[in-house]
Design an enzyme around this catalytic site. Structure first.
Site, short mmCIF file in Angstrom:
data_model
loop_
_atom_site.label_atom_id
_atom_site.label_comp_id
_atom_site.label_asym_id
_atom_site.label_seq_id
_atom_site.Cartn_x
_atom_site.Cartn_y
_atom_site.Cartn_z
N CYS A 78 51.58 98.03 40.78
CA CYS A 78 51.22 97.81 39.38
C CYS A 78 50.75 96.36 39.29
CB CYS A 78 52.40 98.06 38.44
SG CYS A 78 52.01 97.69 36.71
N CYS A 105 51.82 94.40 35.75
CA CYS A 105 53.21 94.01 35.50
C CYS A 105 54.08 94.52 36.64
CB CYS A 105 53.68 94.50 34.13
SG CYS A 105 53.41 96.26 33.83
N SER A 106 54.88 95.54 36.40
CA SER A 106 55.72 96.08 37.47
C SER A 106 56.15 97.49 37.12
CB SER A 106 56.94 95.19 37.71
OG SER A 106 57.67 95.03 36.49
N CYS A 107 55.25 98.29 36.53
CA CYS A 107 55.58 99.67 36.14
C CYS A 107 56.03 100.45 37.36
CB CYS A 107 54.37 100.32 35.50
SG CYS A 107 53.79 99.48 34.01
#
Length: 436
Positions: A317, A320-322
């Site tokens: 991702c 962000c950090s999905c």
């Protein structure tokens, strides 16, 4: 106009630049005095109050909008990665459904229509100068229709013809070597160990102590007011951290390995597939979603893909950090690190090598870039020598890294050497998807 600036919503006032504030104030004053109308401004800014019809179909060529004033005014919240601006790609599937456009939805004082969302494939050599992988290495991502312009096969082929090839001996920037020289792979030094690579990625993020001050103050206020309790917070954290230990990811993979019909359903509809294993799909988008304007359903997209001989998938991702927390547990620190997020889309082979996974040169790598409304799971290749194994036995071979794509499942020999144990049966567990 100063009055208009003073009455701007706090979010807008704190995020807009000096000149953006004056521009907003001028626009507000002109609308109040009837010089222009809100619909006229919305149209000029690319905002419509009507949900648009579906414009593209599988096989359509589209160009991601280049960055310009018409899109950049939404700064700083853009949900399409900048490396795609101006690049031609191909629609992979029918529209996934109508979803809120996060670029606009993030600002609660701005309302816009939902947009059709498409899964678009871009080829790595069209994205990165000097990319060293195969011609078929590609990246797949969901993009809102408002970010797409119609293109053509002719433009796509012209883009391919203009690719810049890597010169012989060329090492891409940030390819895992901290020195500049030409050499083949067999050289006189070893690549860093996996643990060191992970720790370096974490250290690169810096000390979070000062960054956490605001959230610590919020927790203090909310607990004092009785909105939440310390037990509520720690309980929720414990719940999140427990998902990875419940073996749900390995259970999904092992089921797909042993049940062809289940795997077929899972690949066709990831949400319905995992629901069969007792995981609630609340908040997720069913297959097909809403394909007509003004429909009611919306949610998060879950796509499951399958590694095959010659094809490998890598999850990331970049924005962000999905991460599919409810299946794999909390995202590891390296997954959230800027170095991993930035380099996985640009140079996946070098990143995989740093994790100890060196794929054959002819293997096609498909990078799956998650965003605000999509999550991915990959089914790794089943190890040889496991014919006749039960699902419980197979679960012990599946690792988080093999599902993310930075590793491979354990082999029977590795499991025996480690004295591995099997995941306990989790039948009856009623988990639920939690996304970030």
């Amino acid at each position: 106009m100063r009055r208009a600036i003073e009455f701007m919503p706090v979010t807008a006032f704190s995020t807009k630049s000096y000149y953006e504030k004056w521009a907003s104030a001028i626009a507000t004053t002109m609308i109040e005095r009837g010089t222009i109308t809100q619909p006229e401004l919305d149209e000029a800014m690319g905002i419509s109050t009507e949900e648009p019809p579906v414009l593209y179909k599988p096989g359509s060529y589209v160009r991601c909008k280049p960055e310009d004033a018409a899109v950049r005014y939404r700064k700083p919240h853009l949900r399409v990665p900048g490396y795609l601006y101006g690049v031609v790609g191909r629609i992979d599937t029918p529209t996934i459904g109508y979803l809120e456009e996060p670029d606009i939805d993030a600002f609660h004082y701005v309302e816009g229509p939902r947009q059709p969302v498409y899964r678009v494939v871009f080829y790595q050599k069209d994205l990165w100068e000097g990319y060293n992988g195969t011609d078929d290495d590609n990246l797949e991502i969901e993009i809102w229709q408002s970010w797409l312009l119609p293109s053509s096969e002719k433009e796509f082929k012209e883009q391919q013809a203009n690719r810049i090839k890597a010169p012989e001996g060329f090492h891409q920037r940030n390819k895992g070597h901290e020195h500049d020289h030409e050499h083949e792979h067999e050289h006189g030094h070893k690549h860093e160990e996996r643990t060191k690579v992970e720790m370096d990625a974490i250290k690169a993020e810096g000390d979070d102590a000062e960054k956490a001050r605001l959230i610590q103050c919020l927790i203090k206020i909310l607990t004092a007011k009785g909105v939440v309790s310390a037990a509520d917070i720690t309980g929720h954290i414990e719940e999140l951290e427990s998902y990875g230990s419940r073996g749900l990811g390995p259970r999904v993979v092992a089921k797909a390995w042993t049940d062809p019909e289940f795997k077929k359903r899972l690949l066709e509809d990831g949400v319905a597939g995992v629901t069969e294993l007792g995981i609630s799909a609340e908040g997720w988008l069913p297959k097909g979603g809403v394909t007509e304007p003004n429909g009611q359903l919306s949610g998060i997209i879950l796509k499951v893909v399958e590694n095959k001989p010659g094809i490998h998938h890598l999850l990331v991702c970049t924005l962000c950090s999905c991460y599919p927390i409810s299946v794999l547990g909390m995202a590891p620190s390296w997954y959230k690190a800027r170095s991993y997020r930035a380099r996985s889309v640009r140079d996946p082979r070098a990143v995989l090598k740093e994790f100890g996974l060196e794929l054959p040169k002819e293997t096609i790598i498909q990078v799956l870039d998650s965003n605000a409304d999509s999550r991915f799971l990959s089914i790794p290749l089943r190890p040889e020598g496991t014919e006749g194994w039960t699902e419980d036995q197979l679960q012990a071979l599946v690792t988080r890294d093999s599902i993310v794509g930075v590793g491979l499942p354990k082999t029977p020999e590795q499991l025996k050497k480690e004295g591995g144990t099997f995941f306990p049966k989790s039948e009856g567990y009623k988990g639920r998807f939690i996304y970030q």
